[in-house]
Scaffold this motif. Structure first.
Motif: not given
Lengths: 395, 278
Positions: B244, B174, B214-215, B211-212
């Motif tokens: 997203r 991030l 999903h981003q 998690s990556t």
């Protein structure tokens, strides 16, 4: 006039032949290296003909790459591959670095088979013998010429016996090591000698080997180094903390860095017992990802009954396969994306056979005809025959 | 020039919009290297249609599994001279291979040509080194559009030990994304690493990968053929649009559609991408 002319012709022919000889025999390459037929990068032999032939058309293991050999069960076929690899290095005058093995391991290396002279021996005496042997060899391997790469004429082989790329080894013989031994045995240590404190598990047991390698590589830049790591993470050899990901993966990453830093000097071969570290675990997968080539050996369970000679004519001269070999990744080939290598064998069913003289032979797996099934075959034939006649009648 | 980019992949390989994240996943035997090279090519090649030279994007490549020699050689086959681009301050390479776990002996080799060698696997030092490079790249002349490519970031997670976990690495990513125009990350998605996480290594990997994903604005995942191997197919590339992009405005998903294609990498490095049955 004519006399002069002829002289010119003779001279030209002579110069041509010498020039071609020079280009073929003396390429100023270190012994045991040759350029890959695909892209010209330097390769060296693994000591096993059929394994060299599998490596995606490079006809050898490219320098600066590593090979991970996984083996199921309690057999040690992968150990033989590493022994051939080390023996080939000793014969070619390469430096061989072995991790975690005793010096006795080096005395158990297979010797050169009868097909070849012991190098720098009395070549004059042996020349006759060798020619005959080479002839026999070519006779025996007539069917599997593909594995040997370009066929070599016996004459050229005899004249350039120093330029043999991959030797034939005989397991019943022992390799005589040259007097300053080219093999270095590095023990797995986590603590200095004569220190009896509790083990510090945060110290990687591999740092000593990496230090040794990087100093050796920088000290002798003109020799080829072979790294042999037998039975990585076997609990018989390695302390338990070496299986922690940060130790073994950092070691493999460091080894990869050394391989890439000295891309024309070093090759590595690693064997891993996958019964102890199954391929379904993340750790093993990372070890595979950090290696350039990944092969998996699955030996067949040894059957108690002696190998029966099947009556089928096709199988008489073939030994039964001792296990299956699977290719998961090949050096260079898969780094680019995977594809375009002609004789890669990737995805094929491959079987291997270990024999005393021929070493480990890898070839496509094919099931022999089922024994005692002759009636069925006969029936099938008759049936087909019947069908055929029916068709004929209909016509 | 554009023929080096497979036509079917062109919409995906174009420069992603600002602040976007693209995830590339690989498995053993189906590496993302060729895809990363295509991203490099589409960002750095001279003929970026209708863009003034000042607006040409710069690339910061961080590689944890391969050295510069590999990228240099294979980029040359695509017509890119990475050394020249580095001299023009359009390309910076951060070497995460040669010095990461060999720091003690390798101090003597200084970074040449402005390329940085990471020598400490701690997240802070990695992040600091990449941040510094991004800053120097941004303050050099030309555009401030920087495309960050992090190849095999998950190596830090696997080999970094207890000090590195999925949350820390996510924070690092991030933080890096704040500095650059867009980010491309490649991770391994082998079945043993994600399917049934038990050890800390597997659990961290699965958490970070998911998690990556999903981003990410979209994911390009490579895998081998499910039906065995074929002589003229290297693998399958599947493009998935991230969540997203679907919930936000339609602007991002204007040209990204979900697709599954086959690809073949030739011996010369050329890539063919085609639909099933073509």
């Amino acid at each position: 006039m004519s006399f002069r002319k002829r002289a010119v012709v003779v001279g030209q022919a002579g110069s041509n032949s010498t020039a071609s000889q020079v280009t073929t025999t003396n390429k100023a390459l270190p012994p045991g290296l040759r350029p890959s037929p695909l892209d010209g990068r330097l390769t060296t032999s693994t000591g096993t003909h059929s394994l060299d032939g599998l490596l995606a058309g490079h006809a050898g293991l490219a320098l600066g790459t590593s090979l991970l050999i996984e083996e199921h069960g309690t057999t040690d076929f992968a150990g033989y591959l590493t022994r051939y690899f080390a023996a080939e290095g000793v014969v070619q005058g390469h430096q061989v670095h072995v991790l975690g093995m005793h010096e006795g391991w080096g005395r158990e290396l297979p010797g050169i088979g009868t097909g070849e002279v012991s190098r720098r021996g009395s070549e004059m005496v042996n020349e006759e013998k060798m020619k005959i042997a080479w002839r026999y060899e070519r006779l025996g391997e007539f069917g599997s010429a593909r594995e040997r790469g370009a066929p070599q004429s016996p004459g050229s082989q005899a004249s350039s016996s120093t330029a043999v790329f991959c030797h034939d080894f005989d397991l019943s013989k022992k390799l005589l090591l040259p007097s300053p031994s080219p093999m270095r045995f590095v023990p797995i240590t986590t603590r200095p000698p004569f220190e009896f404190k509790d083990l510090d598990t945060s110290v990687s047991p591999f740092t000593g080997f990496l230090n040794h390698l990087s100093t050796q590589l920088s000290v002798s830049p003109n020799t080829v180094h072979r790294v042999v790591i037998p039975n990585l993470l076997s609990s018989a050899l390695y302390p338990p903390e070496s299986s922690r990901p940060e130790h073994v993966l950092q070691f493999l990453h460091g080894l990869r860095a050394l391989l890439r830093k000295y891309p024309s000097q070093v090759v590595a071969i690693i064997t891993l017992p996958v019964t102890l570290h199954p391929r379904t675990t993340g750790l093993t997968r990372w070890m595979e990802l950090l290696s350039d080539g990944v092969l998996e050996l699955s030996p067949f369970p040894s059957s108690a009954l002696p190998a029966k000679s099947t009556p089928g004519a096709a199988t008489v001269h073939e030994e039964p396969p001792q296990g299956m070999l699977k290719i998961h990744r090949l050096p260079i080939f898969h780094e680019k994306g995977g594809g375009g290598g002609e004789a890669s064998g990737f995805g094929d069913d491959l079987a291997f056979t270990l024999s005393r003289r021929k070493g480990l032979v890898i070839k496509p797996f094919s099931l022999p005809p089922v024994e005692g099934d002759t009636e069925a075959q006969q029936g099938g034939l008759e049936h087909e025959h019947g069908k055929a006649t029916k068709v004929d009648i209909e016509f | 020039m554009s023929s080096r980019i497979p036509p079917l992949l062109e919409p995906y390989l174009a420069l992603p919009p600002e602040a976007s994240l693209v995830l590339l996943t690989s498995v053993l035997g189906a590496s993302t290297n060729w895809l990363v090279l295509r991203f490099l090519h589409s960002a750095l090649s001279e003929v970026s249609s209708g863009v003034s030279p000042e607006d040409e994007p710069k690339v910061l490549l961080v590689s944890f599994m391969l050295d510069l020699a590999f990228w240099r050689e294979n980029a040359r086959r695509l017509g890119l001279d990475l050394d020249k681009l580095a001299a023009k301050k359009r390309f910076v390479f951060v070497d995460g291979l040669s010095g990461l776990f060999l720091s003690k002996q390798q101090k003597a080799s200084p970074a040449k040509g402005g390329n940085v060698t990471l020598s400490n696997s701690g997240l802070e030092s990695v992040s600091e080194a990449i941040h510094n490079d991004a800053k120097t790249l941004r303050h050099s002349q030309g555009t401030t559009k920087i495309m960050l490519i992090v190849d095999q970031l998950d190596l830090l997670l696997a080999a970094g030990g207890d000090a590195v976990n999925a949350v820390g690495l996510g924070d690092l990513l991030l933080g890096l994304r704040e500095e650059v125009h867009c980010t491309i990350v490649s991770l391994s998605a082998d079945l043993p690493l994600v399917s049934n996480p038990q050890t800390p290594l597997e659990a961290n990997h699965a958490a970070f990968l998911i998690s990556t994903a999903h981003q990410a604005d979209f994911t390009m995942s490579l895998r081998l053929l499910d039906t065995g191997t074929a002589r003229d197919v290297s693998g399958v590339v599947r493009v998935t649009v991230g969540d997203r992009a679907t919930e936000e405005d339609e602007d991002i998903q204007r040209k990204i559609e979900e697709k599954e294609l086959l690809y073949f990498v030739g011996g010369d490095g050329g890539v063919k991408v085609f639909e099933r049955g073509q």
